[in-house]
Enzyme design. Sequence first.
Site, mmCIF file in Angstrom:
data_model
loop_
_atom_site.group_PDB
_atom_site.id
_atom_site.type_symbol
_atom_site.label_atom_id
_atom_site.label_comp_id
_atom_site.label_asym_id
_atom_site.label_seq_id
_atom_site.Cartn_x
_atom_site.Cartn_y
_atom_site.Cartn_z
ATOM 1 N N TYR A 60 45.735 44.100 1.047
ATOM 2 C CA TYR A 60 46.781 45.074 1.336
ATOM 3 C C TYR A 60 47.385 45.666 0.067
ATOM 4 O O TYR A 60 47.922 46.776 0.105
ATOM 5 C CB TYR A 60 47.846 44.464 2.246
ATOM 6 C CG TYR A 60 47.396 44.572 3.687
ATOM 7 C CD1 TYR A 60 47.532 45.769 4.376
ATOM 8 C CD2 TYR A 60 46.767 43.514 4.319
ATOM 9 C CE1 TYR A 60 47.072 45.905 5.675
ATOM 10 C CE2 TYR A 60 46.305 43.639 5.615
ATOM 11 C CZ TYR A 60 46.459 44.834 6.288
ATOM 12 O OH TYR A 60 45.981 44.977 7.571
ATOM 13 N N HIS B 105 51.464 39.699 6.961
ATOM 14 C CA HIS B 105 50.026 39.481 6.771
ATOM 15 C C HIS B 105 49.713 38.093 6.220
ATOM 16 O O HIS B 105 48.565 37.789 5.912
ATOM 17 C CB HIS B 105 49.452 40.555 5.857
ATOM 18 C CG HIS B 105 49.407 41.910 6.496
ATOM 19 N ND1 HIS B 105 48.574 42.187 7.548
ATOM 20 C CD2 HIS B 105 50.119 43.034 6.257
ATOM 21 C CE1 HIS B 105 48.765 43.450 7.925
ATOM 22 N NE2 HIS B 105 49.692 43.978 7.163
#
Length: 746
Positions: A275, A428
């Site tokens: 990410y 996440h």
Amino acid sequence: MYIKRINWAIITITCLFISICPLIIQAQEHPNLILTKAGVEKIRAQLGNVPLFDASLQKLKEEVDAEMALGIDTPIPKDYSGGYTHARHKRNMTVMQQAGVLYQILDDEKYAKYVKDMLMQYEGMYKTLPLHPKTRSYARGKLFWQCLNDSNWLVYVSQAYDCIYNYLSKVERKKLEKNLFKPFADHISVDSPQFYQRVHNHSTWGNAAVGMIGLVMNDKELIDRALYGIKGVNLDKTAKDDDGGFLNEDGKAGFLANIEEPFSPDGYYNEGPYYQRYAMYPFLIFAEGLHNVKPELKIFKYKDGVLLKSINALINLSDADGDFFPLNDGQKGMSYYNDALVTAVDISYYFGNQDPGLLSIAEKQNKVLLDDSGLAVALGVKNGEAKPFDKKSINLSDGPDGTQGGVGILRSEDLELVFKYASQGSSHGHYDKLSYSFYDNGDEVLQDYGLARFVNIEQKGGGNYLKENKTWAKQTIAHNTLVQNEKSHYQGKYDIGSKYHPDLYLFDVSNADIQLLSAKETNAYPGTEMHRTMAIIKDESFEKPFMLDILKVKSDSTNQYDLPFYFMGQVLNTNFEYEVPKTLEPLGKDNGYQHLWSEGCANTTDENTKLSWLEKGRFYTLTSATLKDDELRFVRIGANDPEFNLRREAGFIIRRKDSKNTLFVSTIEAHGSYSPVSESALNSKSNITDLKVILDTVDYTAISITTINGNSKLLILANNNASKEAKHILKINDKDYTWTGSYYYN
């Protein structure tokens, strides 16, 4: 009288100057966002003389010309990721940005007309466009099923608009800004605070989108909204996003907050490299725009220049092939060949210290941005300035002030050991404290599973996260770390995990022959402390360096401990007999255990347990110092997975029951080779004959390693004093050992 006339003249001229001055100050030349007028002139002057830039330009021209030949299609949105309308609007945004760049560099009006015509189609559509018909998202977009993708669109299209700004008439610009760009920015931000008002990669895209169109439009309100967020917005703290993470992070919002909070001083991004790669594009492209339009912000120096530091950190979080380590939610195979990393490398080189190591990565990427930064990189490559990017052992702290754990990488020859002792990592994050993965020349030896998702493949849940991401990939048993009583760390709960993190105990790579990384975790299981020390040791008795893993557990209760090893390859042999069941059953009922088939079971028969396997022409051996009643299990991922969403990969678990304080010690050797062409196997057997715990107390742990040639090595670790200056005296088996520092090895 004469004097009075002069004074009136001065006053009149002054008034005229004051009235005109604001117009002069506010006027902007275009392009000024990513491309600049001066930069375009410099690029045009160099065309034909810079091979990498010229090749990138030619390739882009061919792609855009082919796309333009197909005509313009702006379909009514209806699909999830991977569907036609989603893919079409996504393609449109990149082609518009690219066509705008070509218009500026090649001065060919056909590209400007193409962008204008497409923008006018979007303007006609957007005025009456409702929310996207797919209702799954916590923040629905209009062109796409989620505001995140709408933000992607506006980030790219802002650049296209800047490039053709002067091509458009004032009336056309007013029409686009009133009916398309301003409402688009308002929907992303004011209409969707649950998306915009947070610290997360989603909101970073939103901030960049609003800010970049604000810079092009010279709209101070939008620019301030991008930098600082929306004032006076209260969010539901119990609400969750599409990834299952909580939306509100203490009211912090805006682009600057998204720089301050997720990045550590070392440049590590708390959501992980997958990410970080995704977020780096809006971070850097908006920063470049701010640098060009609002240089007084000094954005590349913000928080001690962390944006540029983060690129070095991100590259170091990749293996020998350039693939990013799949920490937290991460799709395997994502690498620095991704376009976002082309942006990162070029911008880092141009706005940083012109690191020649970045030029070697640009050479591998074989493309550059078509702007000032890309030209600088291409010129550096042309002039032969590139040097190899030297990846060394590194420890990257986590948290805004660097005090929330971290990620360490030990590198020796072709081996890379990735040790994760980081914070939760926002929505996440996975529940895998003190986990690790192990690589040999870019190939996985012991894997981190990564995410359970098939990104942009419509047949698999619309390309979105699958339920198995939560039931398997995030659970502790899916990783190479300790599981207590078949429960995940922090109970597998985000709100608990977000409060805690492991702490670094030791990072010492001063001696290339023995590199150590050690951390402690005291909150994953209340009343239990885990202290894990990982080492890569280079010894003349071994063909290659070997990995040593020491996991010390202290608890105030009696527990069952499971330590899994997710190895990649074909089992060759073991030194224990195991039973294979006639009917497969799941290993457990929840916390990820329901997804593991139990394929074989055994009990230890020796003080050492050995498992050897073959992968990609190389041999590997796991040796563990086990106890008499330890249970050994072969497992395979894929139980309770009727849609085949999980990869069917193997694992090996050492289970220790009815224990309070205990110690797990293991080594992994990489050795030998096998050639299917010559059908020859070299050095296929382990070099270790005995792995033994010599001493284990509160203060010290001593491990001996004996090879087939009878050579013996002893490692003593100080468990509670990692100071390099500390002096230690210890008697083991009537022999005195004296040393200075955190460990002894001889």
